[in-house]
Design an enzyme around this catalytic site. Sequence first.
Site: not given
Length: 157
Positions: A131, A83, A103, A87
Amino acid sequence: MEIARHCPSCGAALAPEGRFQRCTGCRRPYFRDPKVGVGVVVRNDAGQLLLVRRGNEPARGLWSLPAGFVDADEDPRAAAARECLEETGLLVEVGAVLEVYPSAEGAASFFLTFAATVVGGELRAGDDADEVGFFSTDHLPPLAFESTRAAVNDAGI
Ligand SMILES: [Zn+2]
């Protein structure tokens, strides 16, 4: 998270029973699997924190740790590194678990943060981040989730 309404075995309706559902026809129990979110806490040499701006809902336009979901059968550290690379363009070595947040918003059942160190790559936004940047605590951008705020807080930067 989507909840099945009919038994995959016999097609009868499912009825809630505590934390699972039971088929009203064949009486089989059905358990929902948790959806696991993972994120990385990465600092640069100046001690600033790596954050990404979310290009998609939920929390579009707000900033979070590089993070995402663990795929089935995927190592959680490998998922966190994947990830981060998708990203931010940065290759990271993923280290110790920092915290576990129950949660978490953004559809994860819970969210794990890992310490991570940059070992390569080049900083550029990708995938669902539009960004990326390093920020110091006194100049943080608007943060996306309660878990992001908690993680930034707990990172002690
Ligand atoms: Zn059934």
